[in-house]
Scaffold this motif. Structure first.
Motif, short mmCIF file in Angstrom:
data_model
loop_
_atom_site.label_atom_id
_atom_site.label_comp_id
_atom_site.label_asym_id
_atom_site.label_seq_id
_atom_site.Cartn_x
_atom_site.Cartn_y
_atom_site.Cartn_z
N PRO A 45 0.83 -1.21 0.00
CA PRO A 45 0.00 0.00 0.00
C PRO A 45 0.86 1.26 0.00
CG PRO A 45 0.08 -0.94 2.20
CD PRO A 45 0.82 -1.90 1.30
N MET A 46 0.30 2.32 -0.50
CA MET A 46 1.03 3.58 -0.51
C MET A 46 0.07 4.75 -0.43
SD MET A 46 2.23 3.29 -4.44
CE MET A 46 2.77 1.64 -4.01
N ARG A 47 0.64 5.87 0.01
CA ARG A 47 -0.13 7.11 0.10
C ARG A 47 0.58 8.17 -0.73
NH1 ARG A 47 -0.06 9.30 5.34
NH2 ARG A 47 1.57 7.89 6.05
N VAL A 48 -0.21 9.11 -1.22
CA VAL A 48 0.34 10.19 -2.03
C VAL A 48 0.12 11.50 -1.28
CG1 VAL A 48 0.20 11.43 -4.22
CG2 VAL A 48 -0.11 8.96 -4.17
N THR A 49 1.18 12.29 -1.16
CA THR A 49 1.05 13.61 -0.54
C THR A 49 1.59 14.65 -1.50
OG1 THR A 49 1.56 14.93 1.45
CG2 THR A 49 3.30 13.49 0.63
N TYR A 50 0.97 15.81 -1.48
CA TYR A 50 1.31 16.88 -2.43
C TYR A 50 2.34 17.80 -1.81
CZ TYR A 50 0.52 20.85 -5.60
OH TYR A 50 0.66 21.88 -6.49
N ARG A 51 3.43 18.05 -2.54
CA ARG A 51 4.50 18.90 -2.04
C ARG A 51 4.07 20.36 -1.97
NH1 ARG A 51 8.07 18.82 -6.25
NH2 ARG A 51 7.42 20.91 -6.84
N GLY A 52 3.19 20.75 -2.85
CA GLY A 52 2.79 22.15 -2.93
C GLY A 52 3.14 22.73 -4.28
N ALA A 53 2.57 23.88 -4.57
CA ALA A 53 2.82 24.52 -5.85
C ALA A 53 4.22 25.10 -5.90
CB ALA A 53 1.77 25.62 -6.09
N GLY A 54 4.71 25.32 -7.10
CA GLY A 54 6.02 25.94 -7.25
C GLY A 54 7.02 25.01 -7.90
N PRO A 55 8.25 25.52 -8.12
CA PRO A 55 9.29 24.72 -8.78
C PRO A 55 9.74 23.56 -7.91
CG PRO A 55 10.21 26.77 -7.94
CD PRO A 55 8.73 26.87 -7.77
N PHE A 56 10.52 22.66 -8.51
CA PHE A 56 11.02 21.48 -7.81
C PHE A 56 11.78 21.89 -6.55
CE2 PHE A 56 14.46 18.46 -6.96
CZ PHE A 56 13.73 17.31 -6.79
N ASP A 57 11.47 21.25 -5.43
CA ASP A 57 12.12 21.54 -4.15
C ASP A 57 12.30 20.22 -3.42
OD1 ASP A 57 12.78 22.29 -1.50
OD2 ASP A 57 11.79 24.23 -1.76
N PHE A 58 13.51 19.66 -3.51
CA PHE A 58 13.78 18.35 -2.93
C PHE A 58 13.64 18.39 -1.41
CE2 PHE A 58 16.83 15.18 -1.25
CZ PHE A 58 16.24 14.03 -1.75
N SER A 59 14.17 19.43 -0.77
CA SER A 59 14.13 19.50 0.69
C SER A 59 12.69 19.58 1.18
CB SER A 59 14.93 20.71 1.18
OG SER A 59 16.30 20.56 0.89
N LEU A 60 11.87 20.38 0.53
CA LEU A 60 10.46 20.49 0.92
C LEU A 60 9.75 19.16 0.73
CD1 LEU A 60 8.00 22.11 1.80
CD2 LEU A 60 7.72 22.84 -0.58
N ALA A 61 10.05 18.46 -0.37
CA ALA A 61 9.43 17.16 -0.62
C ALA A 61 9.79 16.17 0.47
CB ALA A 61 9.86 16.63 -1.99
N ALA A 177 17.50 22.35 -3.94
CA ALA A 177 17.88 21.37 -4.96
C ALA A 177 19.19 20.67 -4.65
CB ALA A 177 17.95 22.04 -6.33
N SER A 178 20.19 21.39 -4.19
CA SER A 178 21.52 20.82 -3.96
C SER A 178 22.00 21.14 -2.54
CB SER A 178 22.53 21.38 -4.98
OG SER A 178 22.11 21.10 -6.30
N TYR A 179 22.84 20.25 -2.00
CA TYR A 179 23.49 20.39 -0.69
C TYR A 179 22.56 20.19 0.49
CZ TYR A 179 27.28 22.41 -3.45
OH TYR A 179 28.27 22.61 -4.38
N GLY A 180 21.26 20.00 0.28
CA GLY A 180 20.35 19.80 1.41
C GLY A 180 20.66 18.52 2.16
N ASP A 181 21.00 17.44 1.44
CA ASP A 181 21.32 16.17 2.10
C ASP A 181 22.63 16.27 2.87
OD1 ASP A 181 22.76 16.51 -0.23
OD2 ASP A 181 22.20 14.57 -1.11
N ILE A 182 23.62 16.97 2.30
CA ILE A 182 24.91 17.15 2.99
C ILE A 182 24.73 18.00 4.23
CG2 ILE A 182 27.26 18.03 2.72
CD1 ILE A 182 26.96 17.45 -0.30
N ASP A 183 23.97 19.07 4.11
CA ASP A 183 23.69 19.93 5.25
C ASP A 183 22.99 19.14 6.36
OD1 ASP A 183 23.16 22.78 6.45
OD2 ASP A 183 21.18 21.83 6.35
N LEU A 184 22.06 18.27 5.99
CA LEU A 184 21.36 17.44 6.97
C LEU A 184 22.33 16.51 7.70
CD1 LEU A 184 18.77 16.25 8.26
CD2 LEU A 184 18.63 14.71 6.29
N CYS A 185 23.22 15.86 6.96
CA CYS A 185 24.18 14.95 7.59
C CYS A 185 25.12 15.71 8.53
CB CYS A 185 24.98 14.21 6.53
SG CYS A 185 24.04 12.96 5.63
N LEU A 186 25.55 16.89 8.12
CA LEU A 186 26.43 17.69 8.98
C LEU A 186 25.73 18.09 10.27
CD1 LEU A 186 28.20 19.96 6.34
CD2 LEU A 186 29.18 18.02 7.58
#
Length: 371
Positions: A45-61, A177-186
């Protein structure tokens, strides 16, 4: 890509639906998504959630997915990932039995089986993917074929505890878009946790298959502004321009005394609720905006319909006018026909009288001859 990724999850061992805490899959979509997300794949099973309007935002997703999740562990996974076996997630999750570990990454290969990711290290503050472009045998020869600590792991496949992600505030929206994962790990490491990579968890990563692999200059400048010219996960970041140290305490250090753990739990709950309320507020705002757009579209359609109705009325009026003119012409024709018929009757009567007179005269002449 999404269906292929979901099939990868559905093939996990043990079966996701058979474990004590079944796997839940949350698909986070934005405006760029096309089509209808499937409700389940092979019984998963899976659920779908909406990130919101606007351009691609990996961190928000990622944050939307974390807030929507209910499990103790959260796997951040790109849709361009597929696995080579069914035990990779179990190998990663085993590391989180160690309370000192905060995030776990995997070995990601390009489709040609060269290494794309097996951990990230820092060189003059620049994040570098270890062994990128090399073969697995080369990494093994250097001792990278066993689990080891790294400076960061990619958000394309990152496993962590939900509470730890919430404790550090999730992914920073400063890095959409970029560096969010690295910032999270730090930030996880600054809180005292380790980041490790599990080489035995091997996946194929079709990197940047759905968006261009572009890092904007402002993203790098923002990363350096936050973490300094010499990014070191063991020390607070320093702004090289102002010498300001980003040494704000973590949530667990905000309170003292015997009630520390209880207050910490309450703070985390409040942060979770606040983030959830913000996400719901954005979702409702987007729904209102969409509703207003639909209302405007309906109003435009009503105007179009009114215009069509007026045109139809004009056409009906023209038709009725033509019908009335036709009826007048028919009446005039009927009058002329009636006059013609009357004239025919009159002429016939006259012809009949003349014929009778001539017949009477002929009879009269015949009688005289007989006499």
């Amino acid at each position: 890509m999404l269906e292929r990724c979901l099939e990868t999850l559905a093939l996990l061992e043990p079966k996701p639906a058979e474990v004590p805490n079944p796997l839940e899959v949350i698909v986070v979509v934005g405006d760029e998504f096309q089509g209808e997300p499937p409700q389940q794949v092979n019984g998963l099973p899976m659920r779908v959630t909406y990130r919101g309007a606007g351009p691609f935002d990996f961190s928000l997703a990622v944050n939307c997915g974390v807030l929507a999740s209910r499990g103790d562990l959260v796997l951040i996974l790109n849709d361009d990932i597929e696995a080579e076996d069914s035990h990779w997630l179990g190998r990663m999750a085993a590391h989180l039995d160690d309370p000192t570990i905060g995030a776990v990454g995997a070995t990601l290969l390009y489709p040609d089986r060269s290494i794309q990711h097996i951990g990230i290290e820092f060189e003059d503050a620049q994040p570098i993917h270890s062994f990128r472009g090399c073969q697995l045998s080369e990494a093994a020869a250097a001792g990278a074929d066993t689990a080891h600590d790294v400076g960061s792991v990619t958000g394309a496949c990152l496993l962590a505890r939900r509470k730890d992600l919430l404790a550090v505030g999730g992914m920073s929206l400063e890095f959409p878009a970029s560096y969010g994962d690295i910032d999270l790990c730090l930030r996880l490491m600054r809180s005292g946790l380790r980041v490790v990579v599990e080489p035995a968890a091997v996946l194929i990563h079709h990197e940047s298959a759905s968006r261009p692999p572009v890092i904007e200059p402002w993203e790098w400048e923002r990363f350096i502004t936050r973490w300094g010219e010499g990014a070191n996960p063991g020390h607070p970041p320093v702004n090289s321009e102002t010498d300001h140290r980003y040494d704000s305490s973590m949530t667990a250090d905000l309170v003292d005394g015997d009630d520390r753990e209880q207050l910490r739990h309450e703070i985390l709950n409040l942060r979770d609720r606040a983030l959830g309320a913000e996400a719901r507020s954005q979702f409702l705002a987007d729904r209102v905006a969409n509703r207003d757009e639909r209302i405007a579209e309906l109003e435009d359609r009503v105007v179009e319909q009114d215009t069509l109705i007026e045109e139809w009325k004009d056409r009906v009026l023209e038709r009725d006018t033509r019908i009335a003119e036709r009826d007048i012409r028919i009446a005039e024709r009927d009058t002329r026909i009636a006059e013609r018929d009357a004239e025919i009757v009159r002429l016939r009567d006259e012809l009949d009288r003349s014929a009778i007179i001539r017949l009477a005269r002929r009879i009269a002449r015949g009688s005289r001859k007989d006499a």
